[in-house]
Design a protein around this motif. Structure first.
Motif, PDB file in Angstrom:
ATOM      1  N   MET A 170       5.956 -11.142  -1.181  1.00 29.67           N
ATOM      2  CA  MET A 170       6.600  -9.825  -1.333  1.00 29.67           C
ATOM      3  C   MET A 170       7.430  -9.544  -0.098  1.00 29.67           C
ATOM      4  O   MET A 170       7.067  -9.972   0.998  1.00 29.67           O
ATOM      5  CB  MET A 170       5.539  -8.707  -1.432  1.00 29.67           C
ATOM      6  CG  MET A 170       4.860  -8.599  -2.749  1.00 29.67           C
ATOM      7  SD  MET A 170       3.710  -7.193  -2.727  1.00 29.67           S
ATOM      8  CE  MET A 170       2.447  -7.762  -1.607  1.00 29.67           C
ATOM      9  N   MET A 183      -3.365   2.201  11.206  1.00 29.14           N
ATOM     10  CA  MET A 183      -2.344   2.858  12.024  1.00 29.14           C
ATOM     11  C   MET A 183      -2.166   4.300  11.538  1.00 29.14           C
ATOM     12  O   MET A 183      -1.569   4.540  10.483  1.00 29.14           O
ATOM     13  CB  MET A 183      -0.997   2.121  11.906  1.00 29.14           C
ATOM     14  CG  MET A 183      -1.095   0.613  12.042  1.00 29.14           C
ATOM     15  SD  MET A 183      -1.743   0.093  13.635  1.00 29.14           S
ATOM     16  CE  MET A 183      -0.341   0.439  14.662  1.00 29.14           C
ATOM     17  N   VAL A 230     -11.205  -8.199   7.684  1.00 32.53           N
ATOM     18  CA  VAL A 230     -10.327  -7.182   7.085  1.00 32.53           C
ATOM     19  C   VAL A 230     -10.168  -7.442   5.580  1.00 32.53           C
ATOM     20  O   VAL A 230     -10.397  -6.550   4.749  1.00 32.53           O
ATOM     21  CB  VAL A 230      -8.942  -7.170   7.775  1.00 32.53           C
ATOM     22  CG1 VAL A 230      -7.998  -6.198   7.055  1.00 32.53           C
ATOM     23  CG2 VAL A 230      -9.088  -6.793   9.240  1.00 32.53           C
ATOM     24  N   GLY A 281       0.828  -1.206   0.000  1.00 30.37           N
ATOM     25  CA  GLY A 281       0.000   0.000   0.000  1.00 30.37           C
ATOM     26  C   GLY A 281       0.856   1.247   0.000  1.00 30.37           C
ATOM     27  O   GLY A 281       0.568   2.221  -0.709  1.00 30.37           O
ATOM     28  N   PRO A 341       6.552  -6.101   5.646  1.00 36.12           N
ATOM     29  CA  PRO A 341       6.451  -6.520   7.048  1.00 36.12           C
ATOM     30  C   PRO A 341       5.361  -7.569   7.311  1.00 36.12           C
ATOM     31  O   PRO A 341       5.347  -8.178   8.378  1.00 36.12           O
ATOM     32  CB  PRO A 341       6.092  -5.220   7.782  1.00 36.12           C
ATOM     33  CG  PRO A 341       6.557  -4.126   6.881  1.00 36.12           C
ATOM     34  CD  PRO A 341       6.367  -4.653   5.488  1.00 36.12           C
TER      35      PRO A 341
HETATM   36  N1  LIG Z   1       3.546  -9.697   1.614  1.00 37.20           N
HETATM   37  C1  LIG Z   1       3.183 -10.741   0.903  1.00 37.20           C
HETATM   38  O1  LIG Z   1       3.955 -11.696   0.775  1.00 37.20           O
HETATM   39  C2  LIG Z   1       1.840 -10.773   0.223  1.00 37.20           C
HETATM   40  C3  LIG Z   1       1.596 -11.772  -0.740  1.00 37.20           C
HETATM   41  C4  LIG Z   1       0.385 -11.792  -1.403  1.00 37.20           C
HETATM   42  C5  LIG Z   1      -0.599 -10.850  -1.118  1.00 37.20           C
HETATM   43  N2  LIG Z   1      -0.344  -9.896  -0.163  1.00 37.20           N
HETATM   44  C6  LIG Z   1      -1.414  -8.939   0.102  1.00 37.20           C
HETATM   45  O2  LIG Z   1      -0.937  -7.637  -0.219  1.00 37.20           O
HETATM   46  C7  LIG Z   1      -1.609  -6.681   0.600  1.00 37.20           C
HETATM   47  C8  LIG Z   1      -0.583  -5.787   1.259  1.00 37.20           C
HETATM   48  O3  LIG Z   1       0.197  -6.578   2.131  1.00 37.20           O
HETATM   49  P1  LIG Z   1       1.619  -6.102   2.634  1.00 37.20           P
HETATM   50  O4  LIG Z   1       2.539  -7.220   2.395  1.00 37.20           O
HETATM   51  O5  LIG Z   1       1.919  -4.777   2.108  1.00 37.20           O
HETATM   52  O6  LIG Z   1       1.327  -6.052   4.212  1.00 37.20           O
HETATM   53  P2  LIG Z   1       1.762  -5.009   5.313  1.00 37.20           P
HETATM   54  O7  LIG Z   1       1.504  -5.670   6.623  1.00 37.20           O
HETATM   55  O8  LIG Z   1       3.110  -4.476   5.026  1.00 37.20           O
HETATM   56  O9  LIG Z   1       0.692  -3.834   5.092  1.00 37.20           O
HETATM   57  C9  LIG Z   1      -0.675  -4.031   5.368  1.00 37.20           C
HETATM   58  C10 LIG Z   1      -1.231  -2.730   5.910  1.00 37.20           C
HETATM   59  O10 LIG Z   1      -2.649  -2.931   6.136  1.00 37.20           O
HETATM   60  C11 LIG Z   1      -2.967  -2.254   7.326  1.00 37.20           C
HETATM   61  N3  LIG Z   1      -4.185  -2.801   7.927  1.00 37.20           N
HETATM   62  C12 LIG Z   1      -4.334  -3.971   8.576  1.00 37.20           C
HETATM   63  N4  LIG Z   1      -5.572  -4.097   9.041  1.00 37.20           N
HETATM   64  C13 LIG Z   1      -6.253  -2.983   8.654  1.00 37.20           C
HETATM   65  C14 LIG Z   1      -7.569  -2.523   8.840  1.00 37.20           C
HETATM   66  N5  LIG Z   1      -8.472  -3.230   9.541  1.00 37.20           N
HETATM   67  N6  LIG Z   1      -7.928  -1.328   8.315  1.00 37.20           N
HETATM   68  C15 LIG Z   1      -7.017  -0.582   7.624  1.00 37.20           C
HETATM   69  N7  LIG Z   1      -5.753  -0.967   7.425  1.00 37.20           N
HETATM   70  C16 LIG Z   1      -5.366  -2.159   7.938  1.00 37.20           C
HETATM   71  C17 LIG Z   1      -1.765  -2.463   8.232  1.00 37.20           C
HETATM   72  O11 LIG Z   1      -1.742  -1.511   9.305  1.00 37.20           O
HETATM   73  C18 LIG Z   1      -0.623  -2.313   7.249  1.00 37.20           C
HETATM   74  O12 LIG Z   1      -0.173  -0.972   7.178  1.00 37.20           O
HETATM   75  C19 LIG Z   1      -2.457  -7.476   1.592  1.00 37.20           C
HETATM   76  O13 LIG Z   1      -3.795  -7.509   1.145  1.00 37.20           O
HETATM   77  C20 LIG Z   1      -1.837  -8.852   1.548  1.00 37.20           C
HETATM   78  O14 LIG Z   1      -2.747  -9.856   1.904  1.00 37.20           O
HETATM   79  C21 LIG Z   1       0.846  -9.819   0.507  1.00 37.20           C
END
Ligand SMILES: NC(=O)c1ccc[n+]([C@@H]2O[C@H](COP(=O)([O-])OP(=O)(O)OC[C@H]3O[C@@H](n4cnc5c(N)ncnc54)[C@H](O)[C@@H]3O)[C@@H](O)[C@H]2O)c1
Length: 268
Positions: A187, A39, A113, A19, A190
């Motif tokens: 990816m 956050m 979520v 994001g 965190p």
């Molecule tokens: N990181 C990976 O390996 C991966 C792989 C496939 C898909 N994804 C998807 O990509 C997207 C982004 O993930 P990321 O890796 O950047 O994770 P991340 O944890 O770095 O970021 C996720 C963000 O979502 C926010 N968040 C959580 N709950 C929330 C809520 N109820 N309301 C508003 N914000 C909320 C968190 O505070 C955080 O800033 C997610 O949908 C995740 O499922 C991630």
């Protein structure tokens, strides 16, 4: 030429990972960015990074799983920045558990979520998108397109996001609103740092969900999202775009074991 000049773009989960990278890229492409996150301080940090480049951004603390929070946040964004035209639903949570041990509360929270939160953001942004056109990019995962062990809630939520995308895409195909989905593989963010595998997790069933070429950077996936959200992708409707190192296509398999007691053919 900037792809989103003066367009109001809502990015959820903007405080971290994908994001954050997407919000930064959209800002660099001329968008007025609403950086939405649970956050407040991380959303503010992202917005500050964007405004430091001379672009426009504002931070919004919002729980995407809470209808009231979403409704008031989207209304505030429209008042502050103008009519939302782009929505990227990146907020997400996850975690591993054996299904026979999964707590109903955690199940509800992951679905709340990832799936309900994505729907609610679409629900309350759509009236603005319908008032002159716009586009939604939902973020799923390879886990929404294949089975991933110890991840029933996450897989169910992301599978839901995949078909929610298709449902919205056909519902609004004639209304000037394009809806698509990007499905990343692993990816470097965190998100997975706090994940703990069950103590006796079976690595043989986990190997197929790991790409042979490792993980991507969130900025690479953000580029894909920007393309999907841009006018260049006008013919892309209801698409589920995998960007996962080939994971869904060939079934993963990294790291290749040097020796394997269950698969002698893999030895060496
Ligand atoms: N990181 C990976 O390996 C991966 C792989 C496939 C898909 N994804 C998807 O990509 C997207 C982004 O993930 P990321 O890796 O950047 O994770 P991340 O944890 O770095 O970021 C996720 C963000 O979502 C926010 N968040 C959580 N709950 C929330 C809520 N109820 N309301 C508003 N914000 C909320 C968190 O505070 C955080 O800033 C997610 O949908 C995740 O499922 C991630």
């Amino acid at each position: 030429m900037a792809r989103f000049p003066n367009r109001v773009a809502i990015v959820t989960g903007a405080g971290s990972g994908l994001g954050r990278a997407t919000a930064a890229l959209f800002g660099a492409e001329g968008a007025k960015v609403a950086a939405v996150d649970l956050m407040a301080e991380t959303a503010e940090a992202t917005a500050a990074e964007i405004t430091a480049t001379g672009a426009t951004a504002r931070a919004y603390a919002c729980d995407v799983s809470d209808p009231k929070s979403v409704e008031s946040t989207v209304a505030a964004i429209a008042t502050d920045l103008g009519r939302p035209q782009l929505l990227v639903n990146s907020a997400g949570i996850g975690g591993f558990a054996k299904s026979e041990e999964e707590s109903p509360e955690r199940w509800a929270s992951i679905i709340g979520v990832n799936l309900t939160g994505t729907f609610l953001m679409c629900r309350f942004t759509l009236p603005y998108l319908l008032d002159g056109g716009g586009t939604i990019v939902n973020i799923a995962s390879n886990a929404g397109l294949m089975g991933q062990p110890y991840s029933a809630a996450y897989c169910a939520s992301k599978g839901g996001v995949v078909n929610l995308t298709r449902a919205l895409a056909v519902e609004y195909v004639d209304a000037g609103v394009r809806v698509n989905c990007v499905a990343p593989g692993g990816m470097r963010t965190p998100l997975t740092k706090g994940f703990r595998l069950p103590e006796d997790a079976d690595f043989d069933v986990l190997r197929p969900v790991m790409s042979r070429i490792g993980v991507s950077e969130p900025e690479e996936v953000a580029e894909c999202i920007a393309y999907v959200a841009s006018d260049t992708a006008r013919y892309m409707i209801g698409s589920i775009i995998s960007i996962d190192g080939g994971l869904v296509t060939y079934g993963g398999g990294f790291p290749k074991p040097k020796t394997s007691p269950t698969n002698p053919a893999a030895a060496g």
